[in-house]
Design a protein around this motif. Sequence first.
Motif, PDB file in Angstrom:
ATOM      1  N   THR A 148     -54.077   4.677 -10.184  1.00 45.61           N
ATOM      2  CA  THR A 148     -53.073   4.308 -11.427  1.00 45.61           C
ATOM      3  C   THR A 148     -54.286   3.840 -12.046  1.00 45.61           C
ATOM      4  OG1 THR A 148     -52.222   3.009 -10.247  1.00 45.61           O
ATOM      5  CG2 THR A 148     -50.369   4.413 -10.689  1.00 45.61           C
ATOM      6  N   ASP A 149     -53.937   3.688 -12.987  1.00 42.74           N
ATOM      7  CA  ASP A 149     -54.879   3.376 -14.560  1.00 42.74           C
ATOM      8  C   ASP A 149     -54.311   1.350 -13.942  1.00 42.74           C
ATOM      9  OD1 ASP A 149     -55.803   3.723 -17.339  1.00 42.74           O
ATOM     10  OD2 ASP A 149     -55.134   1.743 -17.157  1.00 42.74           O
ATOM     11  N   CYS A 150     -55.696   0.789 -14.702  1.00 43.62           N
ATOM     12  CA  CYS A 150     -55.536  -0.284 -14.301  1.00 43.62           C
ATOM     13  C   CYS A 150     -55.309  -1.464 -15.440  1.00 43.62           C
ATOM     14  CB  CYS A 150     -57.381  -0.872 -14.614  1.00 43.62           C
ATOM     15  SG  CYS A 150     -57.681  -2.150 -14.162  1.00 43.62           S
ATOM     16  N   GLY A 151     -55.208  -0.559 -16.522  1.00 47.21           N
ATOM     17  CA  GLY A 151     -54.744  -1.477 -18.081  1.00 47.21           C
ATOM     18  C   GLY A 151     -53.425  -1.720 -17.673  1.00 47.21           C
ATOM     19  N   ALA A 152     -52.584  -2.001 -16.658  1.00 46.99           N
ATOM     20  CA  ALA A 152     -51.531  -2.804 -17.324  1.00 46.99           C
ATOM     21  C   ALA A 152     -51.549  -4.041 -16.083  1.00 46.99           C
ATOM     22  CB  ALA A 152     -50.368  -2.104 -15.565  1.00 46.99           C
ATOM     23  N   ALA A 193     -57.026   1.221 -10.463  1.00 43.78           N
ATOM     24  CA  ALA A 193     -56.558   0.203  -9.918  1.00 43.78           C
ATOM     25  C   ALA A 193     -57.748  -0.334  -8.514  1.00 43.78           C
ATOM     26  CB  ALA A 193     -54.912   0.231  -9.352  1.00 43.78           C
ATOM     27  N   ALA A 194     -57.992   0.918  -8.166  1.00 42.58           N
ATOM     28  CA  ALA A 194     -58.859   0.707  -6.811  1.00 42.58           C
ATOM     29  C   ALA A 194     -60.467   0.047  -6.891  1.00 42.58           C
ATOM     30  CB  ALA A 194     -59.038   1.688  -6.529  1.00 42.58           C
ATOM     31  N   ASP A 195     -60.555  -0.252  -8.417  1.00 46.02           N
ATOM     32  CA  ASP A 195     -61.685  -0.774  -8.696  1.00 46.02           C
ATOM     33  C   ASP A 195     -61.739  -1.880  -9.573  1.00 46.02           C
ATOM     34  OD1 ASP A 195     -63.135   1.466  -8.147  1.00 46.02           O
ATOM     35  OD2 ASP A 195     -62.901   2.540  -9.355  1.00 46.02           O
ATOM     36  N   CYS A 196     -59.831  -2.303  -9.422  1.00 41.50           N
ATOM     37  CA  CYS A 196     -59.985  -3.637 -10.908  1.00 41.50           C
ATOM     38  C   CYS A 196     -60.416  -4.624 -10.034  1.00 41.50           C
ATOM     39  CB  CYS A 196     -57.919  -3.246 -11.122  1.00 41.50           C
ATOM     40  SG  CYS A 196     -57.781  -4.436 -12.122  1.00 41.50           S
TER      41      CYS A 196
END
Lengths: 143, 143
Positions: free
Chosen positions: A79-83, B121-124
């Motif tokens: 999923t996208d990290c923006g959240a 998210a994996a790299d967040c």
Amino acid sequence: MKNAYRIGEVATRTGCSPESIRHYEKLGLLPTPKRSEQGYRYYDQAALERIGFIRHGRSLGLDLHSIQELLALSDHPDTDCGAADDIATRHLQHLEARIAKLQALAAELRQVVQQCRGGKAADCQIIQTLYDHTLACSERGCG
Amino acid sequence: MKNAYRIGEVATRTGCSPESIRHYEKLGLLPTPKRSEQGYRYYDQAALERIGFIRHGRSLGLDLHSIQELLALSDHPDTDCGAADDIATRHLQHLEARIAKLQALAAELRQVVQQCRGGKAADCQIIQTLYDHTLACSERGCG
DNA sequence: CTAAACCCTGTAATCGTTACAGGGTCAAGC
DNA sequence: GCTTGACCCTGTAACGATTACAGGGTTTAG
């Protein structure tokens, strides 16, 4: 078995009380752990890290709901990290607002304290001030 | 009767909800008010000012227990004023400590937020940081 | 065999406020 | 008279996160 800890040892290792750990489980932040035949919870290394994640989030002042959202992101690496950025930024703004408010309160209280010259309660400026500012305060919205 | 207000009017005049007023009464911060034949509470000007006192104290962040102590001092004008100074000073120190802590949290969070470059998210870095600092944090007592 | 230390579940407390449920009272308008 | 809506009453539960029980079972060391 290796790397299998009971709740008490997890508590000492993470600095998180057994009650809180059980609480996080009930709230769904932790998966239901394996149990011994007698019903004791057993945790592995991944659970330790997850609890550490929660505690660090809490130490930053995040609420459990936000932490749960962050954990969900972590559980879905695609999923996208923006959240996550949203949650952290929102919390940071919340913190900054709270700091500003507390600083205003502290400034006002500092004034109040300085007015006290001792003596009897009847003449106490602290008490007087609490009475005096009363109605004006709610009108000005200074609370 | 003049200067006799029902709880709803007191609420609008003081900015304090009827529920809170009844709550303060139950806790002993307000004297038991007169009642009409039907059981309605009636308040006089002194009660209004007392509620204002409480609200101003709350707006400064004082807890109800401290406010109760200040009210007790106010009710006994011959007692020494030092206790009021103690309460206010103690609360001020409490506020200052809380501000310092929140500022430290905000600084740390600001760093965390800046590390986020978007992506998956994996790299967040936000999520990574929450995992990484985890155990070290509780040992350093940085919470 | 026993005492201490651990674990379990479920419930209630903390703090201040808000939100009900379930009922009574009172004014204005029909 | 009768209804509607705005009040008021009491008592209880919710919020968030944690702590503290009660009442019971299990393990471990002496």
